[in-house]
Design an enzyme around this catalytic site. Structure first.
Site, PDB file in Angstrom:
ATOM      1  N   GLY A  10       0.802  -1.218   0.000  1.00  0.00           N
ATOM      2  CA  GLY A  10       0.000   0.000   0.000  1.00  0.00           C
ATOM      3  C   GLY A  10       0.835   1.269   0.000  1.00  0.00           C
ATOM      4  O   GLY A  10       0.514   2.239  -0.694  1.00  0.00           O
ATOM      5  N   ASN A  11       1.946   1.274   0.769  1.00  0.00           N
ATOM      6  CA  ASN A  11       2.716   2.516   0.922  1.00  0.00           C
ATOM      7  C   ASN A  11       3.466   2.911  -0.343  1.00  0.00           C
ATOM      8  O   ASN A  11       3.922   4.035  -0.477  1.00  0.00           O
ATOM      9  CB  ASN A  11       3.695   2.390   2.098  1.00  0.00           C
ATOM     10  N   LYS A 128     -13.292  -8.562   6.364  1.00  0.00           N
ATOM     11  CA  LYS A 128     -12.419  -7.471   5.916  1.00  0.00           C
ATOM     12  C   LYS A 128     -13.184  -6.144   5.896  1.00  0.00           C
ATOM     13  O   LYS A 128     -14.115  -5.966   5.122  1.00  0.00           O
ATOM     14  CB  LYS A 128     -11.897  -7.812   4.516  1.00  0.00           C
ATOM     15  N   LYS A 213      -4.127  -9.302  -1.485  1.00  0.00           N
ATOM     16  CA  LYS A 213      -3.282  -9.058  -2.655  1.00  0.00           C
ATOM     17  C   LYS A 213      -2.022  -9.934  -2.656  1.00  0.00           C
ATOM     18  O   LYS A 213      -1.502 -10.288  -3.710  1.00  0.00           O
ATOM     19  CB  LYS A 213      -2.928  -7.575  -2.785  1.00  0.00           C
TER      20      LYS A 213
END
Ligand code: ADP
Ligand code: MG
Length: 312
Positions: A10-11, A128, A213
């Site tokens: 994500g980052n 989630k 992912k």
């Protein structure tokens, strides 16, 4: 030429605390693309996967706020939108960097559907949290009108929708991805874990769920016969006794040993847990090596100089 699936955390696209403007996302993506360009120029055939948590959250919020003007789209469609938007930014950034170095191969995003089992038990147990935060009253209304499962997040003082996180079984666009790779293209695929679909008598049908992912990247890596699965996140390596005085970074680790640490609970669910699971099963299913490291150390890790390296 070895095939490597590079999974971007994500980052690499949006960092904690950033609002998510396109300028911020492009600046982060330029950094990631620089790292990946180095791998391509070193001779690796690269498939890029990426997360989409903040992006799909923003699209869901936009849908929610404008639902009296235009119909809101279901989660599978929103997931496809994030594959397009993040894929576009990555395509542009990576193409620019490669061209600056005289490399003219195309960079192509594949909207990717990932099959899940219609009877996956996870479908009955949403776990989630996704999208915007709602008040208790809004949450009740959404549960009644949309059938959403809502969960209170006491720390953030709001309610969020919970969706299932099923197991990825098959990459629908596998052949297309292989053909693109064989033609010399750099491929971006399975963004956000891919769009979950079930195979029915009447064909494929999108499901409102989120595939992890890292697990989707593992599935893709095995399905296309990649030698290397490179998971890039925001820590330089995997640790045992994470965050406690006995913390120890892992360098090269045999899968059997990693499985033991996993059983002892060293890797947290929702963060390092799925990455280690993806790394172990990639090697168990015939992959040469899986590596978990930071974005900055990606190229060094491919040369055996950084990160946690999972081998049989
Ligand atoms: P990404 O967005 O890249 O998928 P996550 O935030 O989901 O990354 O997972 C990476 C995070 O996992 C690290 O920033 C770290 O805080 C956390 N983590 C949990 N357990 C461990 C561990 N055993 N070793 C290293 N990092 C860990
Ligand atoms: Mg993260």
């Amino acid at each position: 030429m070895k095939k490597v699936v590079v999974a971007l955390g994500g980052n690499a696209i949006l960092q904690a605390g950033q609002a998510g403007t396109v300028e911020q996302q492009l600046a982060n993506i330029d950094q990631a693309a620089g790292q990946i360009a180095a791998m391509i120029m070193a001779g690796y055939r690269v498939v890029i996967t990426h997360g989409n948590g903040p992006q799909v959250g923003n699209i869901l919020l936009q849908n929610e706020k404008a639902s009296d003007l235009v119909p809101a789209m279901p989660l599978d469609v929103c997931g496809a939108q994030t594959q397009g938007q993040i894929g576009y930014l990555l395509q542009q950034s990576l193409t620019n960097i490669l061209r600056q170095h005289g490399h003219l191969q195309p960079v192509v995003t594949v909207v990717t559907q990932v099959s899940i089992a219609a009877d996956d038990p996870a479908l009955k147990q949403p776990t989630k949290p996704i999208g915007p935060y709602f008040s208790a009253a809004q949450a009740q209304e959404l549960a009644a009108t949309q059938g959403y499962i809502m969960q209170e997040d006491k720390a953030r003082g709001g309610w969020r929708r919970l969706v299932p996180s099923p197991t990825p079984l098959r990459i629908q666009e596998r052949e297309a991805i292989l053909n693109l790779l064989a033609s010399g293209a750099v491929v971006i695929a399975a963004g956000g874990g891919g769009i979950p679909v079930v195979e029915t008598e009447r064909g494929l049908r999108g499901i409102e769920a989120v595939i992890d992912k890292d697990l989707a990247s593992q599935r893709l890596a095995v399905d296309i016969g990649a030698e290397i699965l490179l998971i890039l996140t925001d820590v330089k390596a995997v640790a045992i006794n994470w965050g406690s005085p006995g913390q120890e970074w892992l360098g090269e680790v045999h899968v059997a040993e990693a499985r033991r640490y996993q059983a002892e609970g060293h890797f947290r669910a929702g963060s390092m847990g799925p990455k280690v699971e993806a790394a172990c099963s990639f090697v168990e299913e015939g992959g040469e090596i899986a590596i978990i490291t930071s974005l900055e150390a990606g190229s060094a890790a491919l040369q055996g100089k950084a990160g946690t390296r999972f081998i049989l």
